[in-house]
Scaffold this motif. Structure first.
Motif, PDB file in Angstrom:
ATOM      1  N   LEU A  22       0.822  -1.207   0.000  1.00 19.72           N
ATOM      2  CA  LEU A  22       0.000   0.000   0.000  1.00 19.72           C
ATOM      3  C   LEU A  22       0.861   1.263   0.000  1.00 19.72           C
ATOM      4  O   LEU A  22       0.486   2.285  -0.592  1.00 19.72           O
ATOM      5  N   THR A  23       1.998   1.206   0.666  1.00 20.85           N
ATOM      6  CA  THR A  23       2.918   2.348   0.658  1.00 20.85           C
ATOM      7  C   THR A  23       3.412   2.620  -0.764  1.00 20.85           C
ATOM      8  O   THR A  23       3.431   3.767  -1.227  1.00 20.85           O
ATOM      9  N   ALA A  24       3.789   1.549  -1.451  1.00 17.83           N
ATOM     10  CA  ALA A  24       4.237   1.696  -2.835  1.00 17.83           C
ATOM     11  C   ALA A  24       3.102   2.193  -3.721  1.00 17.83           C
ATOM     12  O   ALA A  24       3.296   3.057  -4.585  1.00 17.83           O
ATOM     13  N   ALA A  25       1.891   1.665  -3.501  1.00 19.46           N
ATOM     14  CA  ALA A  25       0.740   2.099  -4.297  1.00 19.46           C
ATOM     15  C   ALA A  25       0.435   3.572  -4.069  1.00 19.46           C
ATOM     16  O   ALA A  25       0.056   4.295  -4.995  1.00 19.46           O
ATOM     17  N   ALA A  26       0.605   4.018  -2.826  1.00  9.33           N
ATOM     18  CA  ALA A  26       0.357   5.435  -2.520  1.00  9.33           C
ATOM     19  C   ALA A  26       1.322   6.339  -3.273  1.00  9.33           C
ATOM     20  O   ALA A  26       0.975   7.465  -3.650  1.00  9.33           O
ATOM     21  N   ALA A  27       2.539   5.832  -3.510  1.00  8.73           N
ATOM     22  CA  ALA A  27       3.563   6.654  -4.165  1.00  8.73           C
ATOM     23  C   ALA A  27       3.346   6.767  -5.668  1.00  8.73           C
ATOM     24  O   ALA A  27       3.907   7.679  -6.296  1.00  8.73           O
ATOM     25  N   ALA A  57      -0.724   0.790  14.635  1.00  7.19           N
ATOM     26  CA  ALA A  57      -1.063   2.213  14.639  1.00  7.19           C
ATOM     27  C   ALA A  57       0.070   3.049  14.042  1.00  7.19           C
ATOM     28  O   ALA A  57      -0.168   3.972  13.250  1.00  7.19           O
ATOM     29  N   LYS A  58       1.310   2.737  14.414  1.00  5.81           N
ATOM     30  CA  LYS A  58       2.449   3.498  13.880  1.00  5.81           C
ATOM     31  C   LYS A  58       2.535   3.341  12.362  1.00  5.81           C
ATOM     32  O   LYS A  58       2.786   4.318  11.631  1.00  5.81           O
ATOM     33  N   GLU A  59       2.320   2.126  11.865  1.00  2.00           N
ATOM     34  CA  GLU A  59       2.378   1.894  10.423  1.00  2.00           C
ATOM     35  C   GLU A  59       1.241   2.628   9.703  1.00  2.00           C
ATOM     36  O   GLU A  59       1.432   3.198   8.624  1.00  2.00           O
ATOM     37  N   ASP A  67      -0.897   6.753   6.200  1.00  2.00           N
ATOM     38  CA  ASP A  67      -1.853   7.828   5.957  1.00  2.00           C
ATOM     39  C   ASP A  67      -1.129   9.103   5.549  1.00  2.00           C
ATOM     40  O   ASP A  67      -1.595   9.849   4.681  1.00  2.00           O
ATOM     41  N   ASP A  68       0.016   9.347   6.163  1.00  2.00           N
ATOM     42  CA  ASP A  68       0.816  10.524   5.822  1.00  2.00           C
ATOM     43  C   ASP A  68       1.361  10.420   4.400  1.00  2.00           C
ATOM     44  O   ASP A  68       1.247  11.360   3.610  1.00  2.00           O
ATOM     45  N   ILE A  69       1.943   9.281   4.058  1.00  2.00           N
ATOM     46  CA  ILE A  69       2.540   9.092   2.733  1.00  2.00           C
ATOM     47  C   ILE A  69       1.494   9.223   1.635  1.00  2.00           C
ATOM     48  O   ILE A  69       1.758   9.781   0.565  1.00  2.00           O
ATOM     49  N   SER A  70       0.280   8.730   1.909  1.00  2.00           N
ATOM     50  CA  SER A  70      -0.780   8.744   0.896  1.00  2.00           C
ATOM     51  C   SER A  70      -1.514  10.078   0.820  1.00  2.00           C
ATOM     52  O   SER A  70      -2.370  10.263  -0.051  1.00  2.00           O
ATOM     53  N   GLY A  71      -1.221  10.986   1.734  1.00  2.00           N
ATOM     54  CA  GLY A  71      -1.951  12.246   1.766  1.00  2.00           C
ATOM     55  C   GLY A  71      -3.376  12.086   2.270  1.00  2.00           C
ATOM     56  O   GLY A  71      -4.276  12.809   1.848  1.00  2.00           O
ATOM     57  N   GLY A  72      -3.590  11.141   3.173  1.00  2.00           N
ATOM     58  CA  GLY A  72      -4.906  10.962   3.770  1.00  2.00           C
ATOM     59  C   GLY A  72      -5.868  10.164   2.919  1.00  2.00           C
ATOM     60  O   GLY A  72      -7.054  10.482   2.855  1.00  2.00           O
ATOM     61  N   ASN A 104       2.196   8.565  19.379  1.00  2.00           N
ATOM     62  CA  ASN A 104       1.765   8.546  17.980  1.00  2.00           C
ATOM     63  C   ASN A 104       1.561   9.959  17.460  1.00  2.00           C
ATOM     64  O   ASN A 104       0.490  10.329  16.998  1.00  2.00           O
ATOM     65  N   ILE A 105       2.605  10.752  17.588  1.00  2.00           N
ATOM     66  CA  ILE A 105       2.612  12.124  17.096  1.00  2.00           C
ATOM     67  C   ILE A 105       3.191  12.117  15.672  1.00  2.00           C
ATOM     68  O   ILE A 105       4.197  11.447  15.431  1.00  2.00           O
ATOM     69  N   PRO A 106       2.573  12.740  14.698  1.00  2.00           N
ATOM     70  CA  PRO A 106       1.528  13.769  14.766  1.00  2.00           C
ATOM     71  C   PRO A 106       0.107  13.245  14.592  1.00  2.00           C
ATOM     72  O   PRO A 106      -0.805  14.041  14.420  1.00  2.00           O
ATOM     73  N   GLY A 107      -0.102  11.945  14.589  1.00  2.00           N
ATOM     74  CA  GLY A 107      -1.435  11.416  14.333  1.00  2.00           C
ATOM     75  C   GLY A 107      -1.728  11.338  12.843  1.00  2.00           C
ATOM     76  O   GLY A 107      -0.862  11.563  11.989  1.00  2.00           O
ATOM     77  N   CYS A 108      -2.949  11.010  12.529  1.00  2.00           N
ATOM     78  CA  CYS A 108      -3.352  10.824  11.138  1.00  2.00           C
ATOM     79  C   CYS A 108      -3.540  12.159  10.416  1.00  2.00           C
ATOM     80  O   CYS A 108      -3.891  13.167  11.032  1.00  2.00           O
ATOM     81  N   VAL A 109      -3.358  12.125   9.117  1.00  2.00           N
ATOM     82  CA  VAL A 109      -3.726  13.267   8.280  1.00  2.00           C
ATOM     83  C   VAL A 109      -5.240  13.446   8.329  1.00  2.00           C
ATOM     84  O   VAL A 109      -5.742  14.564   8.455  1.00  2.00           O
TER      85      VAL A 109
END
Length: 300
Positions: free
Chosen positions: A57-62, A85-87, A92-97, A159-164
């Motif tokens: 999913l990380t690769a797909a987000a990119a 949760a960390k992953e 969520d950050d990498i994908s822009g929410g 878990n800072i900064p949390g989700c986008v």
């Protein structure tokens, strides 16, 4: 209500041998979302290539821009809420929410014993799921969490900064039993079903629709118990596990008929498997792409 159409892409292809282009093609075809299974291995694919859900999913987000991405589904079988949760926050950050977490109690497949444990009973799975979901909810919405439960613990997990996505990325909770449906009602932004597995072998499509209707009614009851409007929840049908099997993907008309019958039950999203030759998910590529491009307009 407009019915969204999404796909699920099994992670069996090497990224540079068709994996990347499949996710990009899903976006080009106009799918609302593309999901993948979160298993260590799965059924007939066990002795072949199978890749991890989060890196995939990380690769797909990119390599995509608009497509929603997620799991159908993640379970406690080999996941711990703190590390998951960390992953998820990172993804969520990498994908822009653009991430949705499909989550369920898990089953008795290969994942159930891959870490060396005995498979859990249905009650044990429900007990763990009942602790897993609320803790994950906290971990994704609070900066620091400490918790001591019967199955899971967290000690000042940061878990800072949390989700986008705020207050957190959406949960799509897979459930059919009373305890799972109560979790879906309380924590889910969406509910997921594959139908009634007891009907898969010998049931009829009509019996399946009635069984899913009863599931939806039980979800509505669970929502009413906590004062929630069930109609405000998204309802997702993951196809391929009802008595219809692959018939809805045989033609555009067959799919529109199938999807329309479930749209009448209040479903807001239908998820179809990306075709895999020589498998239970085999389908003609041209028909599949026609469905992706033309069915949503007919169902709107």
């Amino acid at each position: 209500m407009t019915l969204r159409l999404s796909t699920v892409i099994l992670p069996y292809r090497r990224w540079h041998e068709g994996g990347r282009t499949t996710w990009q093609r899903a976006e080009q075809l106009g799918f609302h979302g593309a999901f993948t299974y979160d298993h260590l291995s799965w059924r007939s694919f066990r002795d072949g290539p199978w890749f991890g859900a989060v890196p995939t999913l990380t690769a797909a987000a990119a390599v995509t821009d608009r497509l929603r991405l997620g799991t159908l589904v993640t379970s406690p079988n080999f996941r711990h809420p703190v590390t998951l949760a960390k992953e998820l926050i990172s993804l969520d950050d990498i994908s822009g929410g653009r991430i949705t977490l499909g989550i369920g109690a898990g089953g008795t497949g290969y994942d159930a014993t891959a870490l060396g444990q005995d498979p859990w009973t249905p009650r044990e799975r429900a007990d763990r799921f009942g602790e897993f979901v609320p803790l994950l909810d906290r971990l994704l919405t609070e900066d620091a969490v400490s918790y001591e439960g019967d199955f899971y613990s967290a000690h000042e997990a940061r878990n800072i900064p949390g989700c986008v996505q705020r207050p957190r990325l959406p949960f799509a909770v897979a459930a059919t039993g009373p305890r799972g449906l109560r979790l879906a009602a309380r924590y889910g932004q969406a509910w997921v079903t594959t139908g009634d597995p007891k009907l898969y072998e010998n049931g009829t499509p009509e019996q399946s629709v009635q069984a899913i209707r009863r599931q939806a009614e039980k979800l509505a009851d669970a929502c009413a118990e906590i004062g929630r409007d069930a109609s405000a929840m998204d309802r997702i049908l993951l196809t391929g596990f009802t008595p219809d099997r692959g018939r809805p993907l045989q033609s555009l008309d067959a799919f529109v008929d199938f999807a329309g019958r479930h749209q009448e039950l209040g479903f807001t999203e239908i998820v179809i498997h990306w075709p895999i030759p020589d498998s239970d998910f085999a389908a003609e590529d041209k028909v599949f792409e026609q469905i992706a491009m033309e069915a949503p307009a007919q169902l709107g």
